[in-house]
Design an enzyme around this catalytic site. Structure first.
Site, PDB file in Angstrom:
ATOM      1  N   GLU A  81     -25.379   9.843  15.185  1.00 21.67           N
ATOM      2  CA  GLU A  81     -26.450   9.022  15.744  1.00 21.67           C
ATOM      3  C   GLU A  81     -27.114   9.656  16.964  1.00 21.67           C
ATOM      4  O   GLU A  81     -28.166   9.184  17.410  1.00 21.67           O
ATOM      5  CB  GLU A  81     -25.902   7.634  16.110  1.00 21.67           C
ATOM      6  CG  GLU A  81     -25.572   6.798  14.872  1.00 21.67           C
ATOM      7  CD  GLU A  81     -24.951   5.455  15.192  1.00 21.67           C
ATOM      8  OE1 GLU A  81     -24.448   5.285  16.320  1.00 21.67           O
ATOM      9  OE2 GLU A  81     -24.966   4.575  14.319  1.00 21.67           O
ATOM     10  N   GLU A 112      -4.123  14.018   7.303  1.00 23.28           N
ATOM     11  CA  GLU A 112      -3.857  13.867   8.737  1.00 23.28           C
ATOM     12  C   GLU A 112      -2.529  14.476   9.162  1.00 23.28           C
ATOM     13  O   GLU A 112      -2.264  14.621  10.346  1.00 23.28           O
ATOM     14  CB  GLU A 112      -3.901  12.397   9.137  1.00 23.28           C
ATOM     15  CG  GLU A 112      -2.745  11.551   8.640  1.00 23.28           C
ATOM     16  CD  GLU A 112      -2.791  10.144   9.229  1.00 23.28           C
ATOM     17  OE1 GLU A 112      -1.814   9.768   9.883  1.00 23.28           O
ATOM     18  OE2 GLU A 112      -3.805   9.447   9.042  1.00 23.28           O
TER      19      GLU A 112
END
Length: 274
Positions: A81, A112
């Site tokens: 953004e 992960e």
């Protein structure tokens, strides 16, 4: 000091399946109301890290977010953004997630848990000590994130983190840890809820404050925003009208010609002063 995963502790509520929809919504909201207070307590930690970020970006460095699962997605959201909101290059703030782009939409098994991949992912961008890295992990125990920060430290790259557990391995690894204690989740262990919301709030604070300090906001307006749709063009026209007090038709022509609120205003002011 003992390391206790408050993010994994039992919810303050039980028998959720017996609650009505209204009770569920009300109780989730009740928990959510505690998040802003938890974030408020860590503003000094956020300030320390943000100050370092501003320094590095002013000197030509980049900001990296690295995480897994929800934490990785929230980092990518904030990074993605920044260009449309502040008009900065896409490679100024970079979000990385364990498992790569596939993991943005779909969980990648065991991603992960890798102790090598995080640093490899950072190296893909030729990371150097000019840059700064923030590891994001609610638990503070994610191997992908911790190992990446450890390697970054070895290479004299400044590191920060956002975690929700005190004395976690991640908090102990980062140069500038942010430890925001939001407490147990409404659904036990579901850290996409309170922890994820707190992470988003903190990243909002970091990136917005950084971009303001770098000069991408004038007054309270996004003068460098990308004009990527009709809504943003209308917003840009309104900004120009308010700033230089001209008719909307002229403001629109200036904006369409210069493709930037800032440049349109500067051109008009320069022309008027000649």
């Amino acid at each position: 000091m003992n390391f206790i995963k408050t993010t994994e502790q039992d919810s303050n509520y039980d028998h959720l399946e017996n609650m009505s929809v209204n009770e569920l919504l009300t109780n989730i909201n009740k928990e959510d109301q505690t998040i802003a207070k938890a974030v408020e307590k860590v503003i000094p930690q956020v300030e320390l890290l943000t100050t370092q970020i501003i320094k590095k970006l002013t000197e030509g460095g980049r900001l990296f977010y690295i995480g897994a699962g929800t934490s990785g997605r929230i980092g990518i959201l904030d990074a993605s953004e920044c260009p449309p909101t502040f008009g900065v290059p896409h490679d100024l703030v970079i979000g990385l997630i364990a498992g790569g782009d596939t993991a943005i939409r779909k969980a990648v098994e065991n991603a992960e848990d890798s102790i090598n991949q995080g640093w490899k992912d950072l190296q893909e961008y030729n990371i150097s000590k000019k840059d700064i890295v923030i590891g994001i992990a609610a638990s503070g125990t994610t191997p992908y994130v911790i190992s990446a920060l450890k390697e970054a430290n070895k290479h004299k790259i400044i590191t920060g983190c956002i975690t929700m557990n005190e004395n976690s391995p991640l908090a102990k690894t980062a140069n500038y840890p942010i430890v925001c204690l939001v407490g147990p989740e409404f659904v036990t262990g579901s850290s996409r809820m309170k922890a994820g919301t707190a992470q988003k709030l903190i990243l909002n604070m970091i990136s917005t404050s950084t971009m303001i300090q770098l000069g991408h906001v004038k007054g309270n307006k996004m003068v460098d925003m990308q004009l990527s749709n009709h809504k943003l063009i209308k917003r840009g026209i309104k900004m120009i009208v308010n700033e230089i007090d001209v008719e909307e038709s002229l403001a629109k022509n200036l904006l369409l010609e210069h493709k930037s609120v800032r440049k349109a205003i500067q051109f008009y002011k320069n022309a008027k002063n000649k």
